[in-house]
Design an enzyme around this catalytic site. Structure first.
Site, PDB file in Angstrom:
ATOM      1  N   ASP A  49      26.325 -21.302 -38.945  1.00 12.99           N
ATOM      2  CA  ASP A  49      24.898 -21.479 -39.253  1.00 12.99           C
ATOM      3  C   ASP A  49      23.986 -20.875 -38.194  1.00 12.99           C
ATOM      4  O   ASP A  49      22.770 -21.035 -38.245  1.00 12.99           O
ATOM      5  CB  ASP A  49      24.574 -22.963 -39.426  1.00 12.99           C
ATOM      6  CG  ASP A  49      24.851 -23.775 -38.175  1.00 12.99           C
ATOM      7  OD1 ASP A  49      25.344 -23.197 -37.180  1.00 12.99           O
ATOM      8  OD2 ASP A  49      24.585 -24.996 -38.173  1.00 12.99           O
ATOM      9  N   HIS A 146       6.462 -10.673 -12.490  1.00 14.13           N
ATOM     10  CA  HIS A 146       5.180  -9.988 -12.668  1.00 14.13           C
ATOM     11  C   HIS A 146       4.104 -10.551 -11.747  1.00 14.13           C
ATOM     12  O   HIS A 146       3.328  -9.789 -11.161  1.00 14.13           O
ATOM     13  CB  HIS A 146       4.748 -10.126 -14.128  1.00 14.13           C
ATOM     14  CG  HIS A 146       3.525  -9.335 -14.479  1.00 14.13           C
ATOM     15  ND1 HIS A 146       3.511  -7.956 -14.462  1.00 14.13           N
ATOM     16  CD2 HIS A 146       2.276  -9.728 -14.847  1.00 14.13           C
ATOM     17  CE1 HIS A 146       2.303  -7.527 -14.804  1.00 14.13           C
ATOM     18  NE2 HIS A 146       1.551  -8.571 -15.039  1.00 14.13           N
ATOM     19  N   LYS A 216      -7.127   0.614 -14.979  1.00  9.13           N
ATOM     20  CA  LYS A 216      -6.526   0.295 -16.270  1.00  9.13           C
ATOM     21  C   LYS A 216      -7.125  -0.981 -16.841  1.00  9.13           C
ATOM     22  O   LYS A 216      -7.248  -1.986 -16.135  1.00  9.13           O
ATOM     23  CB  LYS A 216      -5.005   0.120 -16.166  1.00  9.13           C
ATOM     24  CG  LYS A 216      -4.322  -0.055 -17.521  1.00  9.13           C
ATOM     25  CD  LYS A 216      -2.830  -0.292 -17.406  1.00  9.13           C
ATOM     26  CE  LYS A 216      -2.522  -1.737 -17.100  1.00  9.13           C
ATOM     27  NZ  LYS A 216      -1.072  -2.035 -17.224  1.00  9.13           N
ATOM     28  N   THR A 249       1.658   3.187 -19.711  1.00  2.82           N
ATOM     29  CA  THR A 249       0.889   3.000 -18.468  1.00  2.82           C
ATOM     30  C   THR A 249       1.402   3.938 -17.386  1.00  2.82           C
ATOM     31  O   THR A 249       0.626   4.579 -16.666  1.00  2.82           O
ATOM     32  CB  THR A 249       0.980   1.543 -17.988  1.00  2.82           C
ATOM     33  OG1 THR A 249       0.315   0.700 -18.924  1.00  2.82           O
ATOM     34  CG2 THR A 249       0.326   1.375 -16.618  1.00  2.82           C
TER      35      THR A 249
END
Length: 338
Positions: A49, A146, A216, A249
């Protein structure tokens, strides 16, 4: 420890146990070799499943246990699947009375969604941290998230953050023989990361290294901004980032550097995701070379012209050193010093 003669963890503390879930085992075997220990045996079973279970096949009672699993999506499993499998396995280890369980996630999923950028936005980094803690994880080790502050603040358990800065600096050092170098951040948010790399490169080379950053803005998936702050004229530019997604980027920044007179443009990013149109985007880019680590295999570039531009440096030794120090009470943060 060194790359040619693996040194076991201190026998005074006993050997750690290192597990690796499916998809991360080749990488983990390299780490285990450098530690001088075998990968510990476990079972993973899938049900009809779509559900699954995993359990250790060795006694983990009162042991110091590390589980390595890099949480990127691939052709076999999504990042979500890998996250759930890691959490469930951590829970099984805690139920089996492991003394300490450390999750080693070289690439940590959802680290980019660390703040509210729009009304009612989720802060998924915090939710992921809560899930790790609910499963019973005692510590989390990762590489180049990050947003470091967001990562450290999201978790209430111990966190250790490793950096690929010195790996990249060692790779690019030969470029400095007779070239002027400038380190470029692809946006204002990446200035601190680029600056750290610039300082490391300058220290080990003994030369002055320039700095620049590109403008940016991102909204609704659309990227804009064309300004470049800093002098790149006649210099080799090295763009530094934490990861490469679609590559747009990176290519925008490389084109901006060349427009402002850079001689050549290189790139370094810890995590090479190379999603979407990245193979085509990077293949047609003006980048001389793209350097990534093996936290994420470059499988999406196989068969693409972009693969010849990409060089992979290993962070297995860095992780082995971190696990060794973590296990024996040494300084993990010293691994990022330069």
């Amino acid at each position: 420890m060194n790359e040619t003669a693996p040194v076991p963890a201190s026998m005074h503390h006993g050997d750690p146990l290192l597990f690796a879930l499916a998809g991360s085992q080749d990488f983990a075997r390299d780490v285990a070799h450098r530690l001088g220990i075998p990968l510990s045996m476990h079972e993973e079973r899938n049900f009809e499943d779509g559900e699954h279970k995993a359990r250790p096949l060795v006694n983990v009672r009162d042991r110091d246990v590390f589980v390595l699993h890099s949480l990127y999506g691939d052709v076999r499993e999504s990042g979500n699947d890998k996250l759930i499998r890691l959490l469930f396995f951590v829970g099984a280890l805690k139920d089996a009375s492991a003394a300490r369980v450390t999750a080693v996630a070289p690439y940590l999923a959802y680290a980019r969604k660390d703040r509210k950028s729009k009304p009612r936005d989720p802060v998924i980094t915090r939710y992921v941290a809560a899930m790790f803690e609910a499963a019973g994880v005692d510590a989390v080790v990762t590489i180049d998230v990050h947003n470091l502050a967001a990562f450290q603040n999201a978790f209430r358990c111990r966190t250790e953050h490793l950096e690929a800065t010195r790996l990249f600096a060692a790779h690019f050092l030969p470029l400095l023989t007779d070239r002027e170098i400038v380190v470029v951040a692809p946006d204002a948010g990446g200035v601190k990361r680029a600056e750290q790399f610039r300082q490391c490169l300058g220290k080990i080379s003994g030369k002055g290294i320039g700095a620049a950053f590109a403008e940016k803005y991102r909204s609704e998936g659309v990227v804009s901004g064309n300004a470049l702050v800093g002098d790149v004229g006649g210099k080799d530019a090295i763009i530094v980032d934490d990861l490469i997604g679609s590559g747009t980027t990176l290519v925008r920044t490389a084109e901006s550097c060349l427009k402002h007179g850079a001689a050549r443009v290189f790139a370094a990013a810890t995590h090479g995701l190379f999603v979407g149109s990245a193979p085509a985007v990077l293949a047609g880019s003006p980048l001389q070379q793209i350097v990534v680590t093996d936290t994420v295999p470059a499988f999406r570039l196989e068969g693409s012209a972009a693969r010849s531009k990409v060089t992979v440096v290993s962070c297995a030794e860095l992780l082995a050193q971190a696990i060794h120090r973590f296990h024996t009470g040494g300084s993990v943060s010293a691994l990022s010093a330069f």
